[in-house]
Design a protein around this motif. Structure first.
Motif, PDB file in Angstrom:
ATOM      1  N   GLU A 154       0.838  -1.194   0.000  1.00  0.00           N
ATOM      2  CA  GLU A 154       0.000   0.000   0.000  1.00  0.00           C
ATOM      3  C   GLU A 154       0.876   1.248   0.000  1.00  0.00           C
ATOM      4  O   GLU A 154       2.072   1.195   0.255  1.00  0.00           O
ATOM      5  CB  GLU A 154      -0.941  -0.019   1.201  1.00  0.00           C
ATOM      6  N   ALA A 155       0.264   2.392  -0.272  1.00  0.00           N
ATOM      7  CA  ALA A 155       1.016   3.638  -0.350  1.00  0.00           C
ATOM      8  C   ALA A 155       1.763   3.903   0.952  1.00  0.00           C
ATOM      9  O   ALA A 155       1.226   3.705   2.041  1.00  0.00           O
ATOM     10  CB  ALA A 155       0.067   4.794  -0.655  1.00  0.00           C
ATOM     11  N   ALA A 156       3.016   4.323   0.824  1.00  0.00           N
ATOM     12  CA  ALA A 156       3.834   4.596   2.006  1.00  0.00           C
ATOM     13  C   ALA A 156       3.263   5.773   2.777  1.00  0.00           C
ATOM     14  O   ALA A 156       2.743   6.727   2.196  1.00  0.00           O
ATOM     15  CB  ALA A 156       5.269   4.879   1.587  1.00  0.00           C
ATOM     16  N   VAL A 157       3.352   5.700   4.107  1.00  0.00           N
ATOM     17  CA  VAL A 157       2.866   6.781   4.962  1.00  0.00           C
ATOM     18  C   VAL A 157       4.002   7.237   5.874  1.00  0.00           C
ATOM     19  O   VAL A 157       4.917   6.479   6.207  1.00  0.00           O
ATOM     20  CB  VAL A 157       1.655   6.337   5.808  1.00  0.00           C
ATOM     21  N   SER A 158       3.930   8.490   6.290  1.00  0.00           N
ATOM     22  CA  SER A 158       4.931   9.047   7.191  1.00  0.00           C
ATOM     23  C   SER A 158       4.278   9.691   8.405  1.00  0.00           C
ATOM     24  O   SER A 158       4.929  10.382   9.176  1.00  0.00           O
ATOM     25  CB  SER A 158       5.786  10.088   6.459  1.00  0.00           C
ATOM     26  N   ALA A 159       2.963   9.476   8.571  1.00  0.00           N
ATOM     27  CA  ALA A 159       2.227  10.008   9.716  1.00  0.00           C
ATOM     28  C   ALA A 159       1.288   8.925  10.234  1.00  0.00           C
ATOM     29  O   ALA A 159       0.939   7.976   9.513  1.00  0.00           O
ATOM     30  CB  ALA A 159       1.436  11.255   9.316  1.00  0.00           C
ATOM     31  N   THR A 160       0.881   9.049  11.480  1.00  0.00           N
ATOM     32  CA  THR A 160       0.036   8.057  12.134  1.00  0.00           C
ATOM     33  C   THR A 160      -1.265   7.823  11.370  1.00  0.00           C
ATOM     34  O   THR A 160      -1.936   8.766  10.953  1.00  0.00           O
ATOM     35  CB  THR A 160      -0.278   8.503  13.569  1.00  0.00           C
ATOM     36  N   GLN A 161      -1.603   6.556  11.201  1.00  0.00           N
ATOM     37  CA  GLN A 161      -2.859   6.159  10.561  1.00  0.00           C
ATOM     38  C   GLN A 161      -3.714   5.423  11.588  1.00  0.00           C
ATOM     39  O   GLN A 161      -3.371   4.330  12.032  1.00  0.00           O
ATOM     40  CB  GLN A 161      -2.576   5.234   9.367  1.00  0.00           C
ATOM     41  N   ASP A 162      -4.833   6.016  11.998  1.00  0.00           N
ATOM     42  CA  ASP A 162      -5.721   5.408  12.993  1.00  0.00           C
ATOM     43  C   ASP A 162      -6.866   4.655  12.320  1.00  0.00           C
ATOM     44  O   ASP A 162      -7.247   4.940  11.193  1.00  0.00           O
ATOM     45  CB  ASP A 162      -6.319   6.482  13.907  1.00  0.00           C
ATOM     46  N   SER A 163      -7.428   3.697  13.071  1.00  0.00           N
ATOM     47  CA  SER A 163      -8.662   3.009  12.660  1.00  0.00           C
ATOM     48  C   SER A 163      -8.578   2.434  11.257  1.00  0.00           C
ATOM     49  O   SER A 163      -9.480   2.617  10.429  1.00  0.00           O
ATOM     50  CB  SER A 163      -9.853   3.956  12.774  1.00  0.00           C
ATOM     51  N   ILE A 164      -7.521   1.730  10.969  1.00  0.00           N
ATOM     52  CA  ILE A 164      -7.403   1.026   9.690  1.00  0.00           C
ATOM     53  C   ILE A 164      -8.402  -0.135   9.683  1.00  0.00           C
ATOM     54  O   ILE A 164      -8.552  -0.847  10.670  1.00  0.00           O
ATOM     55  CB  ILE A 164      -5.971   0.502   9.491  1.00  0.00           C
ATOM     56  N   THR A 165      -9.109  -0.327   8.592  1.00  0.00           N
ATOM     57  CA  THR A 165     -10.075  -1.417   8.499  1.00  0.00           C
ATOM     58  C   THR A 165      -9.833  -2.248   7.243  1.00  0.00           C
ATOM     59  O   THR A 165      -9.189  -1.815   6.302  1.00  0.00           O
ATOM     60  CB  THR A 165     -11.522  -0.881   8.466  1.00  0.00           C
ATOM     61  N   PHE A 166     -10.367  -3.462   7.296  1.00  0.00           N
ATOM     62  CA  PHE A 166     -10.324  -4.393   6.157  1.00  0.00           C
ATOM     63  C   PHE A 166      -8.897  -4.777   5.749  1.00  0.00           C
ATOM     64  O   PHE A 166      -8.671  -5.179   4.605  1.00  0.00           O
ATOM     65  CB  PHE A 166     -11.069  -3.811   4.939  1.00  0.00           C
ATOM     66  N   HIS A 167      -7.957  -4.655   6.664  1.00  0.00           N
ATOM     67  CA  HIS A 167      -6.578  -5.053   6.366  1.00  0.00           C
ATOM     68  C   HIS A 167      -6.317  -6.377   7.083  1.00  0.00           C
ATOM     69  O   HIS A 167      -5.956  -6.417   8.241  1.00  0.00           O
ATOM     70  CB  HIS A 167      -5.600  -3.976   6.819  1.00  0.00           C
ATOM     71  N   GLU A 168      -6.542  -7.465   6.383  1.00  0.00           N
ATOM     72  CA  GLU A 168      -6.548  -8.805   6.972  1.00  0.00           C
ATOM     73  C   GLU A 168      -5.261  -9.557   6.676  1.00  0.00           C
ATOM     74  O   GLU A 168      -4.717  -9.490   5.581  1.00  0.00           O
ATOM     75  CB  GLU A 168      -7.758  -9.576   6.420  1.00  0.00           C
ATOM     76  N   LEU A 169      -4.794 -10.298   7.699  1.00  0.00           N
ATOM     77  CA  LEU A 169      -3.617 -11.161   7.543  1.00  0.00           C
ATOM     78  C   LEU A 169      -3.996 -12.549   8.037  1.00  0.00           C
ATOM     79  O   LEU A 169      -4.198 -12.773   9.233  1.00  0.00           O
ATOM     80  CB  LEU A 169      -2.436 -10.609   8.345  1.00  0.00           C
ATOM     81  N   ASP A 170      -4.123 -13.503   7.112  1.00  0.00           N
ATOM     82  CA  ASP A 170      -4.551 -14.859   7.461  1.00  0.00           C
ATOM     83  C   ASP A 170      -3.532 -15.581   8.333  1.00  0.00           C
ATOM     84  O   ASP A 170      -2.348 -15.235   8.362  1.00  0.00           O
ATOM     85  CB  ASP A 170      -4.786 -15.683   6.193  1.00  0.00           C
TER      86      ASP A 170
END
Length: 212
Positions: A154-170
């Motif tokens: 996914e796109a690189a981020v350099s600041a805090t990302q809160d409440s991420i959803t639908f990002h699943e790791l089996d």
């Protein structure tokens, strides 16, 4: 005749006494036994997401920095990857336009699906000259140096990302993590050596995706 009547009376009295005695003989006693039961379930903590050098397995140890095609001559120290931490990521820059990368994985070694819920950048960034003296050129150059993270392409981020959803790791799966340290191209060139210190980057995984 009087005798017969007396006999009958005696017989009736005897019968009454016998019935009462019989009733008393059959008097019942009771005792109530009560069973109260409950259960407590404390699940064993089998939630485990760790860093790994290789996909699909737990693999810790030293991790070498890589220079992308547009890295422009930057170099980086070897980092140390150990379960839930990776430390020692350090870039060495000589001019603007340089960058290095560290590529590794988040591996779900637990018994549940995992969901990435938050990427947190802690404590920001500080820059300090070797002489400990403030320098406007260093301050300007410092502003052009950043650390970014990308998870699962996914796109690189350099600041805090809160409440991420639908990002699943089996379970048993892994996803790529890329950390990029960059000195952006531009005219801000320092006139003395300086050190840049970044705060920690924290990835929070959960067993539930409650917002989904």
């Amino acid at each position: 005749m009087e005798k017969n009547r007396n006999s009958k009376i005696i017989a009736i009295i005897a019968l009454i006494v016998a019935v009462v005695g019989l009733s008393l003989g059959f008097a019942a006693f009771s005792s109530v036994l009560t069973i109260s039961s409950s259960a407590e379930v404390v699940p064993e903590n089998n939630f485990k997401v760790v860093f790994s050098r290789e996909a699909g397995q737990e693999d810790t140890g030293d991790l070498e920095a890589t220079q992308p095609e547009d890295g422009n001559g930057a170099t980086g120290d070897s980092a140390t990857l150990a379960d839930t931490t990776i430390s020692g990521l350090k870039a060495h820059f000589t001019k603007p336009g340089q960058k290095i990368e560290y590529n590794f994985h988040a591996y779900n070694a637990g018994a549940y699906k995992a969901y990435l819920k938050k990427i947190e950048f802690v404590d920001g960034k500080t820059c300090e000259t070797k002489t400990k003296v403030e320098n406007s050129l260093v301050t300007a150059a410092c502003a052009d140096i950043s650390v970014k993270i990308s998870v699962k392409g996914e796109a690189a981020v350099s600041a805090t990302q809160d409440s991420i959803t639908f990002h699943e790791l089996d379970k048993g799966a892994s996803e790529t993590i890329k950390v990029t340290i960059e000195y952006a191209a531009g005219d801000n060139v320092a006139d003395e050596d300086f050190d840049v210190t970044f705060g920690d980057i924290k990835l929070t995984y959960s067993s539930t995706d409650t917002s989904a």
